[in-house]
Design a protein around this motif. Sequence first.
Motif, short mmCIF file in Angstrom:
data_model
loop_
_atom_site.label_atom_id
_atom_site.label_comp_id
_atom_site.label_asym_id
_atom_site.label_seq_id
_atom_site.Cartn_x
_atom_site.Cartn_y
_atom_site.Cartn_z
N LYS A 23 0.83 -1.20 0.00
CA LYS A 23 0.00 0.00 0.00
C LYS A 23 0.87 1.26 0.00
O LYS A 23 0.51 2.28 -0.59
N ALA A 24 2.03 1.21 0.67
CA ALA A 24 2.96 2.34 0.64
C ALA A 24 3.49 2.55 -0.78
O ALA A 24 3.64 3.69 -1.24
N LEU A 25 3.78 1.45 -1.48
CA LEU A 25 4.18 1.56 -2.89
C LEU A 25 3.04 2.17 -3.71
O LEU A 25 3.28 2.97 -4.62
N GLY A 26 1.80 1.81 -3.36
CA GLY A 26 0.65 2.38 -4.05
C GLY A 26 0.58 3.89 -3.89
O GLY A 26 0.24 4.62 -4.84
N VAL A 27 0.89 4.40 -2.68
CA VAL A 27 0.92 5.85 -2.47
C VAL A 27 1.95 6.49 -3.38
O VAL A 27 1.70 7.55 -3.99
N ASN A 28 3.12 5.87 -3.50
CA ASN A 28 4.15 6.40 -4.39
C ASN A 28 3.67 6.43 -5.84
O ASN A 28 3.96 7.37 -6.59
N ILE A 29 2.95 5.39 -6.25
CA ILE A 29 2.44 5.32 -7.62
C ILE A 29 1.44 6.45 -7.88
O ILE A 29 1.50 7.14 -8.90
N PHE A 30 0.50 6.64 -6.96
CA PHE A 30 -0.48 7.71 -7.11
C PHE A 30 0.19 9.08 -7.17
O PHE A 30 -0.18 9.94 -7.97
N ARG A 31 1.18 9.29 -6.32
CA ARG A 31 1.87 10.59 -6.30
C ARG A 31 2.63 10.82 -7.61
O ARG A 31 2.61 11.93 -8.15
N ALA A 32 3.30 9.79 -8.08
CA ALA A 32 4.06 9.93 -9.32
C ALA A 32 3.13 10.17 -10.50
O ALA A 32 3.44 10.98 -11.40
N ALA A 33 1.98 9.48 -10.51
CA ALA A 33 1.01 9.67 -11.60
C ALA A 33 0.46 11.10 -11.58
O ALA A 33 0.31 11.74 -12.62
N ALA A 34 0.15 11.61 -10.38
CA ALA A 34 -0.36 12.97 -10.27
C ALA A 34 0.69 13.99 -10.72
O ALA A 34 0.37 15.00 -11.37
N LEU A 35 1.96 13.73 -10.39
CA LEU A 35 3.02 14.63 -10.81
C LEU A 35 3.18 14.63 -12.32
O LEU A 35 3.36 15.67 -12.95
N ARG A 36 3.07 13.45 -12.94
CA ARG A 36 3.21 13.37 -14.38
C ARG A 36 2.10 14.14 -15.09
O ARG A 36 2.33 14.81 -16.09
N VAL A 37 0.90 14.07 -14.54
CA VAL A 37 -0.22 14.83 -15.11
C VAL A 37 0.04 16.33 -14.98
O VAL A 37 -0.16 17.10 -15.92
N SER A 38 0.50 16.75 -13.78
CA SER A 38 0.72 18.18 -13.55
C SER A 38 1.83 18.74 -14.44
O SER A 38 1.78 19.88 -14.86
N GLU A 39 2.83 17.93 -14.74
CA GLU A 39 3.92 18.38 -15.61
C GLU A 39 3.45 18.56 -17.05
O GLU A 39 3.98 19.39 -17.79
N MET A 40 2.46 17.77 -17.46
CA MET A 40 1.94 17.85 -18.83
C MET A 40 0.80 18.83 -18.96
O MET A 40 0.32 19.12 -20.06
N MET A 41 0.33 19.35 -17.82
CA MET A 41 -0.85 20.22 -17.81
C MET A 41 -0.47 21.63 -18.21
O MET A 41 0.49 22.19 -17.69
N PRO A 42 -1.20 22.26 -19.13
CA PRO A 42 -0.91 23.65 -19.52
C PRO A 42 -1.10 24.59 -18.34
O PRO A 42 -1.87 24.32 -17.42
N ALA A 43 -0.42 25.71 -18.35
CA ALA A 43 -0.53 26.70 -17.26
C ALA A 43 -1.96 27.19 -17.15
O ALA A 43 -2.59 27.56 -18.13
N GLY A 44 -2.49 27.18 -15.93
CA GLY A 44 -3.84 27.65 -15.69
C GLY A 44 -4.91 26.62 -15.92
O GLY A 44 -6.08 26.85 -15.62
N ALA A 45 -4.54 25.46 -16.45
CA ALA A 45 -5.54 24.41 -16.71
C ALA A 45 -5.74 23.59 -15.47
O ALA A 45 -4.94 23.61 -14.54
N PHE A 46 -6.81 22.81 -15.44
CA PHE A 46 -7.12 21.95 -14.30
C PHE A 46 -7.30 20.54 -14.81
O PHE A 46 -7.99 20.30 -15.77
N CYS A 47 -6.64 19.62 -14.13
CA CYS A 47 -6.77 18.20 -14.52
C CYS A 47 -6.66 17.36 -13.28
O CYS A 47 -5.84 17.64 -12.42
N GLU A 48 -7.47 16.35 -13.17
CA GLU A 48 -7.46 15.48 -11.99
C GLU A 48 -6.78 14.18 -12.33
O GLU A 48 -7.11 13.52 -13.31
N ALA A 49 -5.79 13.80 -11.52
CA ALA A 49 -5.07 12.56 -11.78
C ALA A 49 -5.94 11.38 -11.48
O ALA A 49 -6.66 11.39 -10.50
#
Length: 536
Positions: free
Chosen positions: A510-536
Amino acid sequence: MLTVKNPNQLNIFDPWEFITPKRRNLLDNSWPGLFREHILPSIPIHKVAKYFNETFGRPTKELYAMVGALVLQQTLDLTDEETVREYAFDMQWHYALNITEESDRAKYISLKTLWNNRNIVVQNNLEDDIFKAGTGKLAQVFDVNIDKQRIDSVHIKSNMRRLGRIGIFSESIHKFLVNLKRNRQDRYETIAKAVVDKYLSETAFGCFSRVKPSESKKTLKDVSRDLFDLIQQFKGCPDVTSMYSYQLLERVLKEHCNLTDDKDSPVEMKEPKAIASDSLQNPSDPDATYSGHKGQGYQVQVMETFCSDEEKKEYSLNLITHVHVEPAHHSDANALIPAIESTQEQNLKPKEVTADALYGSDENCERAKQQGIELIAPAMGSVDKDKLSLADFQFSEKGDVVACPQGNAPAKVKKGKRASIGFASQHCQNCPNLSNCPVKKGKKYYYLRFTDKEMRITKRRIYEQSDQFKDRYRWRAGVEATMSEYDRRTGVKQLRVRGLKAVKFCATLKALGVNIFRAAALRVSEMMPAGAFCEA
């Protein structure tokens, strides 16, 4: 017979071309794509494969997908039945686990197969290898800054009922009688019918649960005598004493009772305060213990990376680098050094660790310093504010005592394992704070004596009052959000399993799962245009 498909193997034709570009993009930019690209190839499958025959027997399920399913089950907090359905029908799972065929052999697993593969991982403690491999891969891919880390513990519970002392005795006896009846029928028939009726009848547990408070002492005395009599009856029977349920009876007797020479009353109950915190809490989970602060269950030590404001990039990943499950009665003071050693084995060793006072013993500070790590934690214990202490004296930049609280310089200085600082008698005799001062009268001087440890703790207490320490230590509070996320996303505080090995398996993945969710959210935020909103 082994069935292994290398996730890094290239395909001549894209097996996922049937997915439309927009849906494919959603998969690639969320957890299925991250899992397929980084976590699945990192699984140390060779450590699982050695428990199967390479050439003999029925073919196994594809091992990368099978072990990956175990990770996803804990990550998403699913039951076995839900896991089987997701494995069979969910496209996100198929994409994450790289399952490209449409056959039952590829997309169907039975409950028994799921249980067997999980049991191999649990019994051989392979979850640690899976966690370390996945976490190490994410740290490398996302260039995680590991210099600063923080540690704390969280209390978790296995799937067991909370029992009082009467419940522990009656459940232990019930468990023993059931096992004895199943495995030693001839021995079982020698037990008095009254005892069997009391503990094996359909209404037995309901009867014990309805005991009035005024009658609890009498009932406890009765069940303890029944337990003692069963132990005495079979203590000369090796085939019974070797049974685990019989050994539980002996454990309960030892932990809760004192034996006397009185033949009529050979068992005397201990006072509740005399019962150790590592005593049996429930016969169904003998590994669970008791914490006076948080109750029955287990605790998980969690260490994660973090960055302060001035060190943060535009996007940064806080990664759990260490997770360790232990019985609830264990002290946090003993958890720091193993955590540091664990991160060192993974090449994720920090330069500084922030923790609360329970981790901040002088011994931990010194041992961390020997490994090149600064421990940022308040010193344990408290200081009597109504009295002067070593911290009220004046020190030089080198840390030497140069004056007392009244500004008088020492007349004599003796250094060593136990330093001795002498102050002139005429100054101390007339001092208005003499009664509250730690100096002691000697033949020639009034002496202030302290050890190296006391001096180190004093310097830490002085530093704790500075704005620099407060600014550095405030980042420790962020670990509380991690504990909340750990439970909210994965349900770690209420597990469906019992026993230390099973609890450790669940909490680690489950701790590895937290890392996976965090990394996935970070990847989405890095690809997200400035001012846009996206939910991982």
